[in-house]
Each structure stands twice: as C-alpha cells, then as structure tokens.
Design a protein around this motif. Sequence first.
Motif, PDB file in Angstrom:
ATOM      1  N   PHE A  23      -0.811  -0.993 -16.966  1.00 37.01           N
ATOM      2  CA  PHE A  23       0.233  -0.048 -17.336  1.00 37.01           C
ATOM      3  C   PHE A  23      -0.149   1.341 -16.854  1.00 37.01           C
ATOM      4  O   PHE A  23      -1.315   1.757 -16.948  1.00 37.01           O
ATOM      5  CB  PHE A  23       0.446  -0.043 -18.851  1.00 37.01           C
ATOM      6  CG  PHE A  23       1.070  -1.298 -19.374  1.00 37.01           C
ATOM      7  CD1 PHE A  23       2.341  -1.676 -18.945  1.00 37.01           C
ATOM      8  CD2 PHE A  23       0.398  -2.108 -20.280  1.00 37.01           C
ATOM      9  CE1 PHE A  23       2.934  -2.844 -19.420  1.00 37.01           C
ATOM     10  CE2 PHE A  23       0.987  -3.283 -20.752  1.00 37.01           C
ATOM     11  CZ  PHE A  23       2.244  -3.652 -20.319  1.00 37.01           C
ATOM     12  N   ALA A  24       0.833   2.058 -16.321  1.00 37.94           N
ATOM     13  CA  ALA A  24       0.561   3.373 -15.729  1.00 37.94           C
ATOM     14  C   ALA A  24      -0.028   4.354 -16.745  1.00 37.94           C
ATOM     15  O   ALA A  24      -0.804   5.233 -16.385  1.00 37.94           O
ATOM     16  CB  ALA A  24       1.845   3.944 -15.133  1.00 37.94           C
ATOM     17  N   GLY A  25       0.332   4.179 -18.013  1.00 37.09           N
ATOM     18  CA  GLY A  25      -0.179   5.077 -19.042  1.00 37.09           C
ATOM     19  C   GLY A  25      -1.660   4.950 -19.278  1.00 37.09           C
ATOM     20  O   GLY A  25      -2.262   5.830 -19.904  1.00 37.09           O
ATOM     21  N   THR A  26      -2.279   3.881 -18.793  1.00 36.31           N
ATOM     22  CA  THR A  26      -3.723   3.691 -18.980  1.00 36.31           C
ATOM     23  C   THR A  26      -4.535   4.293 -17.842  1.00 36.31           C
ATOM     24  O   THR A  26      -5.769   4.276 -17.888  1.00 36.31           O
ATOM     25  CB  THR A  26      -4.071   2.191 -19.097  1.00 36.31           C
ATOM     26  OG1 THR A  26      -3.815   1.545 -17.829  1.00 36.31           O
ATOM     27  CG2 THR A  26      -3.261   1.523 -20.187  1.00 36.31           C
ATOM     28  N   LEU A  27      -3.875   4.823 -16.814  1.00 37.93           N
ATOM     29  CA  LEU A  27      -4.587   5.394 -15.665  1.00 37.93           C
ATOM     30  C   LEU A  27      -5.120   6.782 -15.986  1.00 37.93           C
ATOM     31  O   LEU A  27      -4.604   7.484 -16.851  1.00 37.93           O
ATOM     32  CB  LEU A  27      -3.650   5.498 -14.451  1.00 37.93           C
ATOM     33  CG  LEU A  27      -2.991   4.217 -13.938  1.00 37.93           C
ATOM     34  CD1 LEU A  27      -2.131   4.532 -12.720  1.00 37.93           C
ATOM     35  CD2 LEU A  27      -4.022   3.155 -13.593  1.00 37.93           C
ATOM     36  N   SER A  28      -6.145   7.192 -15.243  1.00 36.12           N
ATOM     37  CA  SER A  28      -6.647   8.559 -15.352  1.00 36.12           C
ATOM     38  C   SER A  28      -5.635   9.522 -14.725  1.00 36.12           C
ATOM     39  O   SER A  28      -4.702   9.104 -14.027  1.00 36.12           O
ATOM     40  CB  SER A  28      -7.984   8.684 -14.611  1.00 36.12           C
ATOM     41  OG  SER A  28      -7.774   8.579 -13.209  1.00 36.12           O
ATOM     42  N   GLY A  29      -5.850  10.825 -14.955  1.00 37.62           N
ATOM     43  CA  GLY A  29      -4.938  11.821 -14.376  1.00 37.62           C
ATOM     44  C   GLY A  29      -4.879  11.746 -12.859  1.00 37.62           C
ATOM     45  O   GLY A  29      -3.801  11.830 -12.259  1.00 37.62           O
ATOM     46  N   GLY A  30      -6.024  11.573 -12.226  1.00 34.51           N
ATOM     47  CA  GLY A  30      -6.056  11.474 -10.767  1.00 34.51           C
ATOM     48  C   GLY A  30      -5.337  10.242 -10.263  1.00 34.51           C
ATOM     49  O   GLY A  30      -4.611  10.289  -9.260  1.00 34.51           O
TER      50      GLY A  30
END
Length: 236
Positions: A130-137
């Motif tokens: 899920f995209a929400g679990t990615l880091s800011g970068g």
Amino acid sequence: MLNVKNVNVYYGGIHALKGVDIVVNKGEIVSIIGSNGAGKSTLLNTISGIIKPKEGEITYKDEKLNLSPHKIVAKGICQVPEGRLVFANLTVKDNLLLGAYLRKDKKEIEEDLQKVFDIFPRLLEREKQFAGTLSGGEQQMLAIGRALMGRPEIVLLDEPSLGLAPLLVDTIFNIILDLKRMGNTILLVEQNAFKALQISDRAYVLEQGKITLEGDAKEIASNPKVQEAYLGKKIS
C-alpha cells in the motif's frame, strides 16, 4: 511549448498572481523559485486547470489551454503535486495505473509501467505494498512515476524535495535530470533554489505574485539579490 501570458489569479480579494508571463520551451528544465506564499503552486495549479485565471491566457503548442484538468492531462501536461498526494489505501501498482486512467492502449500502458519500474527499481520491489506504507522518498518516486504513466510531454513538479533527507534530495534531482534526457520538458517549482538552479536551463523568480527576475539559470544563481534571499549567502 508552453506560454503563460499576463495571467492574473485571485483568491477572493487576494491578488495571488499579478500579470505573470513565463515561457517553457521543448526539452528545457525551467525553475520557478520564490519564498512561501509567493504564488508558485498557484501558478502550476493554474496551468493544470485546477484554478481558472481571471485575466490572461495560457497556450500549449499555440493552442489555448482553457480546458478542464483531465483534458489538459490528455493534451500532455501532468502535474506532480506538492505533498505527493498518493492514494494511501491503494497498492503502488494501482497508483501507477491510475496515472494512465485516460489511456486505452493496454499494451503500451504495460510497457510504460515497466519503464517506470526501470527508472524506480524501489517501486518494483514494493509494487504490491500500500502506498501509505512507503517512505517520503518512495512516495515522491511514486508520484513522479504516476505522472509519467500519462505519457506527458511537460511534467509540472511542485516541491519534489520537500521534507526529504539530503541524500534523497540528491536522488530526486538526479531523476529530474534523467527525465530531461528521456525527452521530457519540466517546469519545476522548488524551495531548494540552489539545487533547482543547478539543474535548470532557465529560471524565474516569483515574489508576491509577480515575476521579478528571469533568465539563464546560472545568471540567476549569480545574482547577488537571489544569493542573499534564496541561496543562503550573505552579500556584503
């Protein structure tokens, strides 16, 4: 390719853009630098059709760009918004496919998906996350990749380095240079004026809704007023 002429934008009684003129030529990286509240994001949102100007006109390939946002995307102008705005509850792959929502060429969409994964191997590793679990970068890479899935000719980048660690900032700016080498034209809004001017062909300084300076990026970077105001150099 892109011509913004005498554009005026108001938020109620606030005159946010005051007679703004900019030109973006094919294959260039053009930067808009300025402080918070200068009108930089407003300018990109106006080009994208999210905000309608009260006066002035925007033309793309000599055609008036008085269209709704999705039709502007279809013309070949895609924006990577400030704050990334990925769809947190969708997977990385689904976020990328949403970037191609106007396209019907399934084979080419799949080819472009692989190209995005070639540019951003990290996204391939996380394709089912899920995209929400990615880091800011990683979310910034995803936001850029999503825009590329629309097959844009001009990419509008709004504060791509915002909130990123210094090492990731370097990565993002190298990616912007790679996009140029791939044939994309880029209009870049960026608070990190030093980095933006390093990679740009030309630049504009936007202050309180007005363009106060324009020219070759190296000339802008060597301007004493720009150095003192935006590059952190004290001019004696």
